[in-house]
Design a protein around this motif. Structure first.
Motif, short mmCIF file in Angstrom:
data_model
loop_
_atom_site.label_atom_id
_atom_site.label_comp_id
_atom_site.label_asym_id
_atom_site.label_seq_id
_atom_site.Cartn_x
_atom_site.Cartn_y
_atom_site.Cartn_z
N GLY A 21 26.21 48.26 -19.22
CA GLY A 21 26.15 49.04 -17.99
C GLY A 21 25.43 48.26 -16.89
N ASP B 213 33.59 48.93 -16.97
CA ASP B 213 34.78 49.52 -16.34
C ASP B 213 34.54 50.97 -15.97
OD1 ASP B 213 36.22 47.19 -16.49
OD2 ASP B 213 37.19 47.70 -18.38
N GLU B 214 33.90 51.73 -16.85
CA GLU B 214 33.62 53.13 -16.57
C GLU B 214 32.62 53.26 -15.42
OE1 GLU B 214 32.41 55.04 -20.18
OE2 GLU B 214 34.10 54.21 -21.27
N ASP B 215 31.60 52.41 -15.41
CA ASP B 215 30.62 52.44 -14.32
C ASP B 215 31.28 52.15 -12.98
OD1 ASP B 215 28.55 52.97 -16.07
OD2 ASP B 215 27.80 50.91 -16.13
N ARG C 37 34.47 52.49 -12.18
CA ARG C 37 35.36 53.59 -11.80
C ARG C 37 34.55 54.76 -11.24
NH1 ARG C 37 37.84 53.74 -16.95
NH2 ARG C 37 38.71 51.66 -17.06
N ALA C 38 33.44 55.06 -11.87
CA ALA C 38 32.59 56.15 -11.39
C ALA C 38 32.05 55.84 -9.99
CB ALA C 38 31.44 56.39 -12.36
N GLU C 39 31.63 54.59 -9.77
CA GLU C 39 31.15 54.20 -8.45
C GLU C 39 32.25 54.30 -7.40
OE1 GLU C 39 28.16 53.27 -7.01
OE2 GLU C 39 27.34 54.06 -8.88
N ASP D 67 34.90 56.25 -7.51
CA ASP D 67 35.15 57.67 -7.27
C ASP D 67 34.11 58.25 -6.33
OD1 ASP D 67 37.41 57.63 -8.84
OD2 ASP D 67 36.40 58.47 -10.61
N LEU D 68 32.85 57.88 -6.54
CA LEU D 68 31.78 58.37 -5.68
C LEU D 68 31.97 57.87 -4.25
CD1 LEU D 68 29.08 59.83 -5.30
CD2 LEU D 68 27.95 57.71 -6.01
N ARG E 114 34.78 56.98 -2.81
CA ARG E 114 35.94 57.67 -2.24
C ARG E 114 35.58 59.08 -1.78
NH1 ARG E 114 39.42 55.37 -6.82
NH2 ARG E 114 40.31 53.53 -5.84
N SER E 115 34.83 59.80 -2.61
CA SER E 115 34.47 61.17 -2.22
C SER E 115 33.55 61.17 -1.00
CB SER E 115 33.84 61.91 -3.40
OG SER E 115 32.63 61.33 -3.76
#
Length: 126
Positions: free
Chosen positions: A63, A99-101, A103-105, A107-108, A110-111
């Protein structure tokens, strides 16, 4: 921010140059709000100070891990004092959860961008 220029991470040592007229106080390496190491400040011929901090290997994991250099007037092994000066931060990214971190970043981001766009449209139409 301060007048700190990071020279990067090599062999587990994060180094940088601190440019200022006065010597730094105690310089700490902080991870997740806790002091993990002291940094060494060495005066250079040009009046700057070379800062070197060893990144503890037991703090590295999958991470994103963020380390912060703080300067304060504290003593010995005490935790950082309130009002400590933030010199710099270093993020180290490792492992499969990356990759998950990321993607989460994304998404954040983008929102947050969607919220900014909505607010700008609202202000423009008012």
């Amino acid at each position: 921010m301060s007048d700190f220029e990071s020279l990067g991470l090599k062999s587990g040592i994060w180094q940088g140059i601190l440019r200022r007229d006065t010597p730094p106080g105690r310089v700490l390496l902080v991870h997740m709000g806790s002091r993990v190491a002291d940094a060494r400040a060495t005066a250079q011929d040009d009046g700057s100070y070379r800062i070197a901090a060893a990144i503890p290997s037991d703090k590295l994991s999958d991470g994103v891990q963020t380390f912060i250099l703080l300067e304060d007037g504290g003593q010995d092994n005490a935790q950082p004092q309130p009002g400590a000066l933030h010199l710099a931060s270093l993020s180290i990214v490792a492992g499969e959860p990356l990759d998950e971190d990321m993607r989460a970043e994304m998404d954040l981001i983008r929102s947050e961008l969607d919220l900014v766009k909505k607010e700008l449209r609202r202000l423009a139409s008012a």
